[in-house]
Enzyme design. Sequence first.
Site, PDB file in Angstrom:
ATOM      1  N   SER A   1       0.821  -1.207   0.000  1.00 22.65           N
ATOM      2  CA  SER A   1       0.000   0.000   0.000  1.00 22.65           C
ATOM      3  C   SER A   1       0.863   1.269   0.000  1.00 22.65           C
ATOM      4  CB  SER A   1      -0.951  -0.074   1.186  1.00 22.65           C
ATOM      5  OG  SER A   1      -2.057   0.726   0.931  1.00 22.65           O
TER       6      SER A   1
ATOM      7  N   HIS B   1      -7.695  -5.750   0.949  1.00 26.07           N
ATOM      8  CA  HIS B   1      -6.429  -5.022   0.983  1.00 26.07           C
ATOM      9  C   HIS B   1      -5.537  -5.548   2.112  1.00 26.07           C
ATOM     10  CE1 HIS B   1      -4.048  -1.468   0.180  1.00 26.07           C
ATOM     11  NE2 HIS B   1      -4.135  -1.056   1.430  1.00 26.07           N
TER      12      HIS B   1
HETATM   13  C1  GTR Z   1      -5.312   4.438   2.282  1.00 24.54           C
HETATM   14  C2  GTR Z   1      -4.795   5.288   1.149  1.00 24.54           C
HETATM   15  C3  GTR Z   1      -4.137   4.423   0.143  1.00 24.54           C
HETATM   16  C4  GTR Z   1      -3.201   3.395   0.762  1.00 24.54           C
HETATM   17  C5  GTR Z   1      -3.663   2.883   2.105  1.00 24.54           C
HETATM   18  C6  GTR Z   1      -2.590   2.186   2.952  1.00 24.54           C
HETATM   19  O1  GTR Z   1      -6.036   5.129   3.205  1.00 24.54           O
HETATM   20  O2  GTR Z   1      -5.868   5.967   0.606  1.00 24.54           O
HETATM   21  O3  GTR Z   1      -3.468   5.227  -0.806  1.00 24.54           O
HETATM   22  O4  GTR Z   1      -1.930   3.876   0.845  1.00 24.54           O
HETATM   23  O5  GTR Z   1      -4.196   3.866   2.897  1.00 24.54           O
HETATM   24  O6  GTR Z   1      -1.433   2.567   2.966  1.00 24.54           O
HETATM   25  O7  GTR Z   1      -2.957   1.218   3.630  1.00 24.54           O
END
Ligand code: GTR
Length: 418
Positions: free
Chosen positions: A257, A399
């Site tokens: 991420s 995610h």
């Molecule tokens: C979210 C963000 C993403 C991603 C994520 C993370 O809130 O919008 O771009 O980076 O966090 O790092 O888990």
Amino acid sequence: MKSKLKKNSVFLVLLLTAMPFGFAQQSESWKASMETVERLSKSRPEFNYYEEKVPAYTLPDPLTTLGGKKVENGGQWNKVRRPEVLGLFRENVFGVVPDTKYEKSFKITNEDKNAINGEATLKQVDITIKSGDKSLVIHLTLFTPNGKKKQSPVFLLIDNRGPSNTDPQRKVKSEFWPVEEAIARGYGMAVFSNADVDPDNFDEFKDGIHGVLDKSPRPDNAWGSLAAWAWGASRCMDYLVTDRDVDGKRVAVVGHSRGGKTALWAGAEDTRFAMVVANESGCGGAALARRRFGETVARINTAFPHWFNANYKKFGDKEDSLPLDMHMLLTLIAPRALYVDCASDDLWGDPAGSYISLYKSVPVFNILGAKSDIPEAMPPLNKQVMSGKVAFHIRDGVHNMLLKDWNYFMDFADVVMK
Ligand code: GTR
């Protein structure tokens, strides 16, 4: 010969007709399920999750210079175009590292040659950065497999999740950093916390490495936190190349991420990394900005004003005026190995846009002799594609970075780093 061919094609037709419906489905390209699209749209109605609503866009050609000349060979790429593209990302996205002088030292604070039931050696290393009367310590943890004649290839994780995922004592184990599994496959595992380099909060760049190295006033192209974390990965690399158990020519930098965005930038800035893994890196990572699918440039700069440089904020809702798009970030890894992966529920990070981005970066790998023929169509769910120096998969689920993902990374590393 002819009749043999005929026989084979008859057999193939019979086989395909006999195939159960589920199997045939699995060989199709991944598409987001309508249920996911609608659910996510409801939770964030101001963002687009519908493929048919992606606006028409034209991507800049990675192989045409700013002066309009076509890059025809690796020499021209290395001499002219790569420095241009790197400069575009420094200036407009991640920022420029200040040239403040600093001293650096390494101290092994703990060594256990009998870690993981004797399978590995653990080292904990303090990397101290000192400039004037200010200093900062990056804590690096490193496991390398025991009993090997050769130095080991290593995965260096930029940890953005906190210490519960990276326990050096291995009392708490996490799929986010599966040390035991990697050691069993002959890989070393290293990790540092991004917060050691720069805490992940907006404090006008007072804390972390910014407090140590930044000049005042900060120019609009000054580095943000992602560039600072990437810089931290390079300082860990400075140590890794000195360690007798590590093969410095076979170090992969991995991030999830925000860490995935960072891993890409670390690999772009520091060509010592032999491989880059960008797991679900999304907006500001592998996903194309111009698609405006899921998270957008405007949103990421508002929610995380400290991640990028001030110039990047000018492109919120003006993606078409960017002199780059994220496929060009991926070209900066070529001809080294690059792994991009996504998760089926993570439409916020635009899996389809990440794959197009990877596909569009391939001509640069090819011009550099790292022949990588991935298909234009996205692979099916949970099916890895790898060709030459690029690889991709989309995993089912949310995610995260799981052992399943790591197994794919290691399968690719077995080919490109062993
Ligand atoms: C979210 C963000 C993403 C991603 C994520 C993370 O809130 O919008 O771009 O980076 O966090 O790092 O888990």
